[in-house]
Design a protein around this motif. Structure first.
Motif, PDB file in Angstrom:
ATOM      1  N   GLY B  44       0.824  -1.239   0.042  1.00 21.52           N
ATOM      2  CA  GLY B  44      -0.083  -0.027   0.203  1.00 21.52           C
ATOM      3  C   GLY B  44       0.920   1.271  -0.014  1.00 21.52           C
ATOM      4  O   GLY B  44       0.348   2.267   0.195  1.00 21.52           O
ATOM      5  N   LYS B  45       2.102   1.234  -0.227  1.00 21.43           N
ATOM      6  CA  LYS B  45       2.943   2.397  -0.278  1.00 21.43           C
ATOM      7  C   LYS B  45       2.671   3.411  -1.288  1.00 21.43           C
ATOM      8  O   LYS B  45       2.437   4.523  -1.107  1.00 21.43           O
ATOM      9  N   THR B  46       2.376   2.785  -2.542  1.00 19.37           N
ATOM     10  CA  THR B  46       1.921   3.698  -3.553  1.00 19.37           C
ATOM     11  C   THR B  46       0.599   4.212  -3.348  1.00 19.37           C
ATOM     12  O   THR B  46       0.213   5.594  -3.514  1.00 19.37           O
ATOM     13  N   THR B  47      -0.553   3.427  -3.043  1.00 15.65           N
ATOM     14  CA  THR B  47      -1.673   4.006  -2.683  1.00 15.65           C
ATOM     15  C   THR B  47      -1.546   5.073  -1.488  1.00 15.65           C
ATOM     16  O   THR B  47      -2.431   6.054  -1.826  1.00 15.65           O
ATOM     17  N   LEU B  48      -0.777   5.102  -0.704  1.00  9.04           N
ATOM     18  CA  LEU B  48      -0.554   6.143   0.246  1.00  9.04           C
ATOM     19  C   LEU B  48       0.101   7.444  -0.453  1.00  9.04           C
ATOM     20  O   LEU B  48      -0.636   8.396   0.022  1.00  9.04           O
ATOM     21  N   LEU B  49       0.957   7.235  -1.094  1.00 10.52           N
ATOM     22  CA  LEU B  49       1.425   8.568  -1.875  1.00 10.52           C
ATOM     23  C   LEU B  49       0.258   9.178  -2.814  1.00 10.52           C
ATOM     24  O   LEU B  49       0.129  10.294  -2.785  1.00 10.52           O
ATOM     25  N   ARG B  50      -0.426   8.281  -3.436  1.00  8.58           N
ATOM     26  CA  ARG B  50      -1.783   8.679  -4.407  1.00  8.58           C
ATOM     27  C   ARG B  50      -2.629   9.361  -3.447  1.00  8.58           C
ATOM     28  O   ARG B  50      -3.202  10.247  -4.047  1.00  8.58           O
ATOM     29  N   MET B  51      -2.889   8.670  -2.035  1.00 12.35           N
ATOM     30  CA  MET B  51      -3.844   9.643  -1.439  1.00 12.35           C
ATOM     31  C   MET B  51      -3.494  10.871  -0.809  1.00 12.35           C
ATOM     32  O   MET B  51      -4.042  12.041  -0.727  1.00 12.35           O
ATOM     33  N   LEU B  52      -2.193  11.155  -0.577  1.00  6.59           N
ATOM     34  CA  LEU B  52      -1.660  12.137  -0.190  1.00  6.59           C
ATOM     35  C   LEU B  52      -1.795  13.404  -1.562  1.00  6.59           C
ATOM     36  O   LEU B  52      -1.699  14.444  -1.257  1.00  6.59           O
ATOM     37  N   LEU B 159       6.755  13.820  -3.963  1.00  6.83           N
ATOM     38  CA  LEU B 159       6.371  12.422  -3.783  1.00  6.83           C
ATOM     39  C   LEU B 159       6.974  11.623  -5.121  1.00  6.83           C
ATOM     40  O   LEU B 159       6.814  11.615  -5.962  1.00  6.83           O
ATOM     41  N   LEU B 160       7.797  10.636  -4.345  1.00  2.00           N
ATOM     42  CA  LEU B 160       8.431   9.886  -5.402  1.00  2.00           C
ATOM     43  C   LEU B 160       8.459   8.439  -5.386  1.00  2.00           C
ATOM     44  O   LEU B 160       8.475   7.744  -4.431  1.00  2.00           O
ATOM     45  N   ASP B 161       7.561   7.844  -6.365  1.00  2.00           N
ATOM     46  CA  ASP B 161       7.102   6.548  -6.335  1.00  2.00           C
ATOM     47  C   ASP B 161       8.223   5.656  -6.829  1.00  2.00           C
ATOM     48  O   ASP B 161       8.289   5.494  -8.233  1.00  2.00           O
ATOM     49  N   GLU B 162       8.910   5.046  -6.214  1.00  2.00           N
ATOM     50  CA  GLU B 162       9.954   4.072  -6.568  1.00  2.00           C
ATOM     51  C   GLU B 162      10.722   4.679  -7.746  1.00  2.00           C
ATOM     52  O   GLU B 162      10.940   4.135  -8.904  1.00  2.00           O
ATOM     53  N   PRO B 163      11.543   5.632  -7.415  1.00  2.00           N
ATOM     54  CA  PRO B 163      12.202   6.523  -8.288  1.00  2.00           C
ATOM     55  C   PRO B 163      13.417   5.600  -9.130  1.00  2.00           C
ATOM     56  O   PRO B 163      13.945   6.155 -10.010  1.00  2.00           O
TER      57      PRO B 163
END
Lengths: 226, 235
Positions: B44-52, B159-163
Protein backbone atom coordinates in the motif's frame (compact mmCIF):
# COMPACT_ATOMS: atom_id res chain seq x y z
CA UNK A 1 -22.00 22.51 -66.10
CA UNK A 2 -25.54 21.63 -65.04
CA UNK A 3 -26.70 23.94 -62.19
CA UNK A 4 -28.67 21.14 -60.50
CA UNK A 5 -25.54 19.02 -60.52
CA UNK A 6 -23.59 21.79 -58.76
CA UNK A 7 -26.38 22.46 -56.24
CA UNK A 8 -26.59 18.76 -55.37
CA UNK A 9 -22.81 18.62 -54.85
CA UNK A 10 -22.97 21.78 -52.72
CA UNK A 11 -25.73 20.28 -50.52
CA UNK A 12 -23.69 17.06 -50.16
CA UNK A 13 -20.59 19.00 -49.19
CA UNK A 14 -22.48 21.36 -46.86
CA UNK A 15 -24.12 18.41 -45.10
CA UNK A 16 -20.80 16.58 -44.64
CA UNK A 17 -18.94 19.71 -43.46
CA UNK A 18 -21.62 20.81 -40.99
CA UNK A 19 -22.13 17.28 -39.65
CA UNK A 20 -18.36 16.88 -39.14
CA UNK A 21 -18.07 20.30 -37.49
CA UNK A 22 -20.96 19.62 -35.09
CA UNK A 23 -19.58 16.16 -34.31
CA UNK A 24 -16.11 17.52 -33.53
CA UNK A 25 -17.73 19.73 -30.89
CA UNK A 26 -20.06 16.99 -29.65
CA UNK A 27 -17.83 13.93 -30.08
CA UNK A 28 -14.93 15.18 -27.93
CA UNK A 29 -16.92 15.64 -24.68
CA UNK A 30 -18.86 12.41 -25.32
CA UNK A 31 -15.64 10.41 -25.88
CA UNK A 32 -14.01 12.07 -22.85
CA UNK A 33 -17.04 11.30 -20.68
CA UNK A 34 -17.08 7.67 -21.76
CA UNK A 35 -13.32 7.29 -21.28
CA UNK A 36 -12.94 8.98 -17.91
CA UNK A 37 -16.17 8.78 -15.95
CA UNK A 38 -17.79 5.84 -14.23
CA UNK A 39 -21.55 5.39 -14.16
CA UNK A 40 -23.77 2.34 -14.17
CA UNK A 41 -25.55 3.04 -17.44
CA UNK A 42 -22.27 3.46 -19.40
CA UNK A 43 -22.61 0.17 -21.37
CA UNK A 44 -26.13 1.21 -22.38
CA UNK A 45 -24.99 4.66 -23.50
CA UNK A 46 -22.10 3.13 -25.48
CA UNK A 47 -24.49 0.63 -27.09
CA UNK A 48 -26.93 3.41 -28.05
CA UNK A 49 -24.17 5.54 -29.60
CA UNK A 50 -22.90 2.55 -31.60
CA UNK A 51 -26.35 1.43 -32.80
CA UNK A 52 -26.18 3.28 -36.15
CA UNK A 53 -23.14 1.16 -37.04
CA UNK A 54 -25.16 -2.05 -36.96
CA UNK A 55 -28.72 -0.92 -37.74
CA UNK A 56 -29.89 -0.50 -41.37
CA UNK A 57 -30.01 3.26 -42.14
CA UNK A 58 -33.68 2.88 -43.05
CA UNK A 59 -34.46 1.77 -39.48
CA UNK A 60 -32.68 4.79 -38.01
CA UNK A 61 -34.37 7.00 -40.62
CA UNK A 62 -37.77 5.60 -39.75
CA UNK A 63 -37.33 6.32 -36.03
CA UNK A 64 -35.96 9.80 -36.76
CA UNK A 65 -39.03 10.53 -38.91
CA UNK A 66 -41.25 9.35 -36.05
CA UNK A 67 -39.46 11.67 -33.62
CA UNK A 68 -39.77 14.60 -36.08
CA UNK A 69 -43.49 14.01 -36.59
CA UNK A 70 -45.75 16.73 -35.06
CA UNK A 71 -47.87 13.85 -33.71
CA UNK A 72 -45.06 13.03 -31.26
CA UNK A 73 -43.85 15.11 -28.33
CA UNK A 74 -40.54 16.44 -29.74
CA UNK A 75 -41.96 17.18 -33.21
CA UNK A 76 -45.04 18.85 -31.68
CA UNK A 77 -42.88 20.97 -29.38
CA UNK A 78 -40.68 22.08 -32.31
CA UNK A 79 -43.70 22.93 -34.46
CA UNK A 80 -45.68 24.76 -31.77
CA UNK A 81 -42.89 26.52 -29.89
CA UNK A 82 -40.31 27.24 -32.59
CA UNK A 83 -42.42 26.78 -35.73
CA UNK A 84 -39.84 24.30 -37.07
CA UNK A 85 -40.68 21.18 -39.09
CA UNK A 86 -37.65 18.98 -39.47
CA UNK A 87 -39.02 16.23 -41.71
CA UNK A 88 -38.01 16.67 -45.38
CA UNK A 89 -35.81 19.70 -44.66
CA UNK A 90 -32.06 20.31 -44.71
CA UNK A 91 -32.02 20.90 -40.92
CA UNK A 92 -33.78 17.54 -40.56
CA UNK A 93 -31.20 15.62 -42.58
CA UNK A 94 -28.41 17.47 -40.76
CA UNK A 95 -29.69 16.41 -37.33
CA UNK A 96 -30.27 12.84 -38.56
CA UNK A 97 -26.79 12.78 -40.07
CA UNK A 98 -25.26 13.96 -36.76
CA UNK A 99 -27.03 11.14 -34.89
CA UNK A 100 -26.16 8.56 -37.52
CA UNK A 101 -22.47 9.53 -37.74
CA UNK A 102 -21.88 9.95 -34.00
CA UNK A 103 -20.16 6.53 -33.57
CA UNK A 104 -17.75 7.29 -36.43
CA UNK A 105 -16.50 10.30 -34.46
CA UNK A 106 -16.72 8.87 -30.93
CA UNK A 107 -15.28 5.37 -31.38
CA UNK A 108 -11.82 6.30 -32.78
CA UNK A 109 -11.47 9.08 -30.19
CA UNK A 110 -12.58 6.77 -27.39
CA UNK A 111 -10.16 4.00 -28.32
CA UNK A 112 -7.37 6.59 -28.60
CA UNK A 113 -8.11 8.05 -25.16
CA UNK A 114 -8.40 4.59 -23.60
CA UNK A 115 -4.99 3.63 -24.96
CA UNK A 116 -3.31 6.45 -23.00
CA UNK A 117 -1.97 5.56 -19.55
CA UNK A 118 -3.90 7.14 -16.64
CA UNK A 119 -0.62 8.51 -15.32
CA UNK A 120 -0.56 11.12 -18.13
CA UNK A 121 -3.71 12.88 -16.97
CA UNK A 122 -2.82 12.28 -13.30
CA UNK A 123 0.62 13.85 -13.82
CA UNK A 124 -1.06 16.90 -15.35
CA UNK A 125 -3.48 17.18 -12.38
CA UNK A 126 -0.60 16.97 -9.88
CA UNK A 127 1.03 19.82 -11.82
CA UNK A 128 -2.00 21.94 -11.00
CA UNK A 129 -3.70 21.76 -14.41
CA UNK A 130 -7.47 21.62 -14.78
CA UNK A 131 -9.31 18.83 -16.62
CA UNK A 132 -9.93 21.13 -19.59
CA UNK A 133 -6.27 22.16 -19.88
CA UNK A 134 -5.23 18.51 -19.48
CA UNK A 135 -7.62 17.45 -22.27
CA UNK A 136 -6.52 20.06 -24.80
CA UNK A 137 -2.79 20.18 -24.00
CA UNK A 138 -1.99 16.60 -22.98
CA UNK A 139 -4.68 14.09 -24.00
CA UNK A 140 -5.87 15.40 -27.37
CA UNK A 141 -2.36 16.02 -28.83
CA UNK A 142 -1.44 12.45 -27.88
CA UNK A 143 -4.42 10.98 -29.74
CA UNK A 144 -3.85 13.14 -32.82
CA UNK A 145 -4.00 10.20 -35.24
CA UNK A 146 -7.28 9.02 -33.66
CA UNK A 147 -8.68 12.54 -34.02
CA UNK A 148 -7.70 12.79 -37.70
CA UNK A 149 -9.13 9.30 -38.29
CA UNK A 150 -12.39 10.29 -36.57
CA UNK A 151 -12.78 13.51 -38.57
CA UNK A 152 -11.93 11.90 -41.91
CA UNK A 153 -14.15 8.86 -41.34
CA UNK A 154 -17.08 11.02 -40.25
CA UNK A 155 -16.72 13.28 -43.27
CA UNK A 156 -16.29 10.37 -45.71
CA UNK A 157 -19.25 8.56 -44.17
CA UNK A 158 -21.47 11.67 -44.48
CA UNK A 159 -20.49 12.17 -48.12
CA UNK A 160 -21.76 8.67 -48.90
CA UNK A 161 -24.92 8.65 -46.76
CA UNK A 162 -27.91 7.30 -48.66
CA UNK A 163 -30.61 5.52 -46.70
CA UNK A 164 -31.13 7.90 -43.79
CA UNK A 165 -30.96 11.02 -46.00
CA UNK A 166 -33.49 9.51 -48.39
CA UNK A 167 -35.85 8.52 -45.56
CA UNK A 168 -35.64 11.78 -43.63
CA UNK A 169 -35.04 14.21 -46.50
CA UNK A 170 -37.26 12.74 -49.18
CA UNK A 171 -34.90 13.53 -52.10
CA UNK A 172 -36.11 17.10 -52.72
CA UNK A 173 -33.93 18.72 -55.43
CA UNK A 174 -32.11 21.81 -54.19
CA UNK A 175 -33.12 21.10 -50.58
CA UNK A 176 -32.33 17.56 -49.43
CA UNK A 177 -31.05 15.81 -52.52
CA UNK A 178 -27.45 14.65 -52.09
CA UNK A 179 -25.00 13.11 -54.57
CA UNK A 180 -25.41 9.49 -53.46
CA UNK A 181 -29.18 9.67 -54.05
CA UNK A 182 -28.70 11.58 -57.31
CA UNK A 183 -26.56 8.72 -58.66
CA UNK A 184 -29.41 6.30 -58.01
CA UNK A 185 -31.91 8.63 -59.69
CA UNK A 186 -29.71 9.20 -62.76
CA UNK A 187 -29.12 5.46 -63.20
CA UNK A 188 -32.87 4.86 -62.96
CA UNK A 189 -33.35 7.52 -65.66
CA UNK A 190 -30.59 5.84 -67.74
CA UNK A 191 -28.60 9.08 -67.56
CA UNK A 192 -25.25 7.32 -67.09
CA UNK A 193 -23.08 10.32 -67.99
CA UNK A 194 -24.33 12.37 -65.02
CA UNK A 195 -24.27 9.32 -62.73
CA UNK A 196 -20.63 8.87 -63.79
CA UNK A 197 -19.76 12.46 -62.84
CA UNK A 198 -21.31 12.12 -59.38
CA UNK A 199 -19.69 8.72 -58.83
CA UNK A 200 -16.20 9.86 -59.85
CA UNK A 201 -16.39 12.85 -57.50
CA UNK A 202 -17.58 10.72 -54.53
CA UNK A 203 -14.94 8.08 -55.34
CA UNK A 204 -12.21 10.74 -55.49
CA UNK A 205 -13.18 12.42 -52.20
CA UNK A 206 -13.44 9.10 -50.33
CA UNK A 207 -10.16 7.81 -51.77
CA UNK A 208 -8.23 10.98 -50.87
CA UNK A 209 -9.64 10.97 -47.32
CA UNK A 210 -8.79 7.33 -46.69
CA UNK A 211 -5.31 7.83 -48.17
CA UNK A 212 -4.82 10.74 -45.74
CA UNK A 213 -5.91 8.56 -42.79
CA UNK A 214 -3.56 5.75 -43.79
CA UNK A 215 -0.57 8.03 -44.32
CA UNK A 216 -1.15 9.92 -41.05
CA UNK A 217 -1.52 6.70 -39.10
CA UNK A 218 1.50 5.16 -40.79
CA UNK A 219 3.49 8.20 -39.73
CA UNK A 220 2.33 7.66 -36.16
CA UNK A 221 3.11 3.95 -36.52
CA UNK A 222 -0.33 2.88 -35.45
CA UNK A 223 -3.77 2.30 -36.89
CA UNK A 224 -6.47 3.26 -34.49
CA UNK A 225 -9.76 2.72 -36.23
CA UNK A 226 -12.41 1.19 -34.00
CA UNK B 1 9.53 29.74 4.87
CA UNK B 2 9.12 26.29 6.43
CA UNK B 3 6.40 23.93 5.24
CA UNK B 4 3.84 22.97 7.88
CA UNK B 5 3.51 19.47 9.30
CA UNK B 6 1.60 16.85 7.33
CA UNK B 7 -0.86 14.90 9.45
CA UNK B 8 -2.27 11.63 8.10
CA UNK B 9 -4.76 9.35 9.79
CA UNK B 10 -6.51 7.23 7.17
CA UNK B 11 -7.94 3.83 6.36
CA UNK B 12 -8.36 2.31 2.93
CA UNK B 13 -9.26 -1.17 1.72
CA UNK B 14 -6.95 -2.07 -1.14
CA UNK B 15 -6.85 -5.02 -3.49
CA UNK B 16 -3.54 -6.90 -3.43
CA UNK B 17 -2.48 -10.07 -5.29
CA UNK B 18 -3.28 -12.03 -2.12
CA UNK B 19 -6.76 -10.49 -1.69
CA UNK B 20 -8.29 -7.51 0.11
CA UNK B 21 -6.19 -5.72 2.72
CA UNK B 22 -7.01 -2.89 5.07
CA UNK B 23 -4.40 -0.14 4.92
CA UNK B 24 -4.26 1.76 8.20
CA UNK B 25 -1.82 4.64 8.43
CA UNK B 26 -1.36 7.30 11.08
CA UNK B 27 1.67 9.53 11.15
CA UNK B 28 3.05 13.05 11.11
CA UNK B 29 5.70 14.23 8.70
CA UNK B 30 7.77 17.27 9.65
CA UNK B 31 8.59 20.14 7.33
CA UNK B 32 11.61 19.67 5.09
CA UNK B 33 11.86 16.01 6.03
CA UNK B 34 13.28 13.38 3.65
CA UNK B 35 11.22 10.31 4.51
CA UNK B 36 11.14 6.79 3.08
CA UNK B 37 8.14 4.49 2.98
CA UNK B 38 9.59 1.00 3.08
CA UNK B 39 7.92 -2.35 2.58
CA UNK B 40 7.41 -5.23 0.17
CA UNK B 41 5.34 -4.86 -3.00
CA UNK B 42 1.58 -4.70 -2.45
CA UNK B 43 1.75 -3.21 1.05
CA UNK B 44 0.00 0.00 0.00
CA UNK B 45 2.96 2.37 -0.26
CA UNK B 46 1.97 3.70 -3.69
CA UNK B 47 -1.67 3.98 -2.58
CA UNK B 48 -0.51 6.07 0.36
CA UNK B 49 1.39 8.45 -1.95
CA UNK B 50 -1.63 8.63 -4.26
CA UNK B 51 -3.88 9.52 -1.30
CA UNK B 52 -1.48 12.29 -0.29
CA UNK B 53 -1.53 13.55 -3.89
CA UNK B 54 -5.34 13.49 -4.03
CA UNK B 55 -5.38 10.87 -6.81
CA UNK B 56 -7.00 8.18 -4.62
CA UNK B 57 -9.63 8.78 -1.94
CA UNK B 58 -9.18 7.13 1.45
CA UNK B 59 -12.23 5.24 2.77
CA UNK B 60 -12.12 7.30 5.93
CA UNK B 61 -9.88 9.55 7.95
CA UNK B 62 -8.14 12.90 7.78
CA UNK B 63 -5.21 14.33 5.85
CA UNK B 64 -4.03 17.79 6.86
CA UNK B 65 -1.27 19.98 5.56
CA UNK B 66 -0.62 22.45 8.34
CA UNK B 67 -3.97 24.12 8.95
CA UNK B 68 -5.32 23.14 5.54
CA UNK B 69 -7.60 20.10 5.50
CA UNK B 70 -6.93 18.10 2.34
CA UNK B 71 -9.22 15.23 3.19
CA UNK B 72 -11.84 14.71 5.87
CA UNK B 73 -14.28 11.83 5.33
CA UNK B 74 -16.45 13.02 8.23
CA UNK B 75 -16.95 16.50 6.75
CA UNK B 76 -16.94 15.28 3.13
CA UNK B 77 -13.83 17.30 2.22
CA UNK B 78 -11.57 16.15 -0.62
CA UNK B 79 -9.23 18.78 -2.04
CA UNK B 80 -8.35 18.01 -5.69
CA UNK B 81 -4.75 17.26 -6.69
CA UNK B 82 -4.64 20.57 -8.57
CA UNK B 83 -5.02 22.48 -5.30
CA UNK B 84 -2.50 20.61 -3.14
CA UNK B 85 0.78 21.97 -4.58
CA UNK B 86 2.55 18.63 -4.60
CA UNK B 87 5.10 17.20 -7.01
CA UNK B 88 4.60 13.57 -7.99
CA UNK B 89 7.15 11.44 -9.78
CA UNK B 90 5.38 8.42 -11.26
CA UNK B 91 6.93 4.97 -11.65
CA UNK B 92 6.43 5.19 -15.43
CA UNK B 93 7.64 8.85 -15.40
CA UNK B 94 4.42 9.99 -17.19
CA UNK B 95 6.28 12.46 -19.41
CA UNK B 96 4.05 14.09 -22.01
CA UNK B 97 5.09 12.56 -25.38
CA UNK B 98 3.79 15.53 -27.39
CA UNK B 99 6.05 18.04 -25.60
CA UNK B 100 9.80 18.55 -25.70
CA UNK B 101 11.87 18.16 -22.53
CA UNK B 102 11.79 21.90 -21.88
CA UNK B 103 8.09 21.89 -22.81
CA UNK B 104 7.40 19.27 -20.13
CA UNK B 105 9.19 21.41 -17.53
CA UNK B 106 7.58 24.64 -18.71
CA UNK B 107 4.10 23.07 -18.58
CA UNK B 108 4.57 22.42 -14.84
CA UNK B 109 5.16 26.08 -14.00
CA UNK B 110 2.39 28.14 -12.51
CA UNK B 111 3.97 31.35 -13.77
CA UNK B 112 6.39 31.45 -16.67
CA UNK B 113 10.00 31.48 -15.46
CA UNK B 114 12.54 30.74 -18.21
CA UNK B 115 15.46 31.23 -15.84
CA UNK B 116 14.17 28.41 -13.64
CA UNK B 117 13.69 26.14 -16.69
CA UNK B 118 17.34 26.72 -17.65
CA UNK B 119 18.43 26.18 -14.03
CA UNK B 120 16.59 22.85 -13.76
CA UNK B 121 17.85 21.65 -17.15
CA UNK B 122 21.40 22.45 -16.08
CA UNK B 123 21.01 20.95 -12.59
CA UNK B 124 19.93 17.60 -14.04
CA UNK B 125 22.30 17.62 -17.02
CA UNK B 126 19.51 17.96 -19.57
CA UNK B 127 20.49 21.15 -21.36
CA UNK B 128 21.67 19.24 -24.45
CA UNK B 129 18.34 17.43 -24.74
CA UNK B 130 16.01 20.38 -24.15
CA UNK B 131 14.54 20.30 -27.67
CA UNK B 132 14.18 16.49 -27.78
CA UNK B 133 10.93 14.59 -27.27
CA UNK B 134 10.85 12.10 -24.33
CA UNK B 135 10.85 9.02 -26.59
CA UNK B 136 14.38 9.87 -27.70
CA UNK B 137 15.75 9.65 -24.13
CA UNK B 138 17.10 6.75 -22.09
CA UNK B 139 15.37 5.53 -18.90
CA UNK B 140 17.73 7.47 -16.65
CA UNK B 141 17.31 10.67 -18.65
CA UNK B 142 13.52 10.32 -18.54
CA UNK B 143 13.69 9.90 -14.78
CA UNK B 144 15.71 13.10 -14.48
CA UNK B 145 13.18 14.98 -16.62
CA UNK B 146 10.35 13.65 -14.42
CA UNK B 147 12.21 14.90 -11.34
CA UNK B 148 12.93 18.30 -12.91
CA UNK B 149 9.29 18.64 -13.98
CA UNK B 150 8.01 17.76 -10.50
CA UNK B 151 10.28 20.46 -9.06
CA UNK B 152 9.30 23.09 -11.63
CA UNK B 153 6.03 23.68 -9.81
CA UNK B 154 8.01 24.52 -6.65
CA UNK B 155 5.92 22.01 -4.69
CA UNK B 156 5.47 21.98 -0.94
CA UNK B 157 5.89 18.19 -0.92
CA UNK B 158 7.66 15.98 -3.43
CA UNK B 159 6.35 12.42 -3.70
CA UNK B 160 8.62 9.92 -5.45
CA UNK B 161 7.17 6.51 -6.32
CA UNK B 162 10.03 4.01 -6.61
CA UNK B 163 12.26 6.45 -8.44
CA UNK B 164 15.04 3.88 -9.02
CA UNK B 165 12.94 0.87 -9.94
CA UNK B 166 14.13 0.27 -13.49
CA UNK B 167 17.71 1.46 -13.30
CA UNK B 168 21.04 -0.34 -13.20
CA UNK B 169 23.38 0.17 -10.24
CA UNK B 170 25.43 2.96 -11.82
CA UNK B 171 22.34 4.85 -12.90
CA UNK B 172 20.77 4.39 -9.45
CA UNK B 173 23.75 6.09 -7.80
CA UNK B 174 23.54 8.90 -10.33
CA UNK B 175 19.79 9.48 -9.80
CA UNK B 176 20.21 9.30 -6.02
CA UNK B 177 22.68 12.15 -6.34
CA UNK B 178 20.11 14.03 -8.46
CA UNK B 179 17.48 13.55 -5.77
CA UNK B 180 19.86 14.88 -3.14
CA UNK B 181 20.40 17.88 -5.43
CA UNK B 182 16.65 18.30 -5.81
CA UNK B 183 16.25 18.16 -2.01
CA UNK B 184 18.94 20.75 -1.51
CA UNK B 185 17.47 22.89 -4.31
CA UNK B 186 14.44 23.95 -2.29
CA UNK B 187 14.54 21.92 0.95
CA UNK B 188 11.19 20.52 -0.10
CA UNK B 189 9.59 17.84 2.06
CA UNK B 190 10.21 14.56 0.24
CA UNK B 191 8.55 11.18 0.60
CA UNK B 192 10.17 8.31 -1.29
CA UNK B 193 8.61 4.89 -1.79
CA UNK B 194 11.30 2.24 -1.91
CA UNK B 195 12.06 -1.37 -1.04
CA UNK B 196 15.81 -1.09 -1.28
CA UNK B 197 17.53 -0.64 2.14
CA UNK B 198 20.78 0.53 0.51
CA UNK B 199 19.20 3.49 -1.24
CA UNK B 200 17.17 4.38 1.85
CA UNK B 201 20.35 4.37 3.99
CA UNK B 202 22.06 6.56 1.42
CA UNK B 203 19.23 9.04 0.96
CA UNK B 204 16.75 9.45 3.77
CA UNK B 205 16.66 10.64 7.35
CA UNK B 206 13.63 8.73 8.59
CA UNK B 207 11.88 5.59 7.53
CA UNK B 208 8.39 4.20 8.04
CA UNK B 209 8.09 0.43 7.53
CA UNK B 210 4.74 -0.87 6.33
CA UNK B 211 3.77 -4.52 6.59
CA UNK B 212 0.32 -6.06 6.07
CA UNK B 213 -1.13 -2.59 5.60
CA UNK B 214 0.09 -1.17 8.93
CA UNK B 215 3.11 0.70 10.27
CA UNK B 216 5.37 -1.84 11.97
CA UNK B 217 8.36 0.30 12.69
CA UNK B 218 9.62 3.85 12.36
CA UNK B 219 12.97 5.52 13.01
CA UNK B 220 16.22 6.44 11.34
CA UNK B 221 17.32 4.02 8.60
CA UNK B 222 20.22 2.78 10.76
CA UNK B 223 17.92 2.02 13.72
CA UNK B 224 15.35 0.26 11.56
CA UNK B 225 17.78 -1.75 9.47
CA UNK B 226 19.59 -2.93 12.61
CA UNK B 227 16.52 -5.14 12.94
CA UNK B 228 17.59 -8.44 11.41
CA UNK B 229 14.06 -9.56 10.53
CA UNK B 230 13.39 -6.58 8.29
CA UNK B 231 16.69 -7.03 6.45
CA UNK B 232 15.90 -10.68 5.76
CA UNK B 233 12.29 -9.90 4.88
CA UNK B 234 13.49 -7.51 2.21
CA UNK B 235 16.18 -9.76 0.81
Amino acid sequence: MDIDFLITLWITLKLALLTTFILVLLGMPVAYGLAYTKFKAKPLVEALISMPMVLPPSVVGYYVLLVYSPRNAFGAWLAQTLDIRLAFSFSGILLASVLFSLPFMVQPLLSGLRSLPDSLSEASYTLGKSKTTTFFRVLLPNVKSSFITAVALTFAHCIGEFGIVLMVGGNIPGETRVASIAIYDEVQALNFALADQYAIILFGISFVLLAVIYSVNRKNDQWKVL
Amino acid sequence: MESPVIYIDIEKTIITPSGKMNLVFKSEIASGELLALFGASGEGKTTLLRMLAGLTKPDKGIIKYGEKVWFDSFKGIHVASQNRNIGFMFQDYALFPNMTIEGNIRYAQTTKDEEMVDQLLELFGLTGFRKQKPDKLSGGQKQRVALARALARTPDILLLDEPFSSLDYKMRLSIQTEIKKAYQFKQTTMIIVSHDPAEILRLTERIICIENGAIVRTGTPKEVFADYEIITFNS
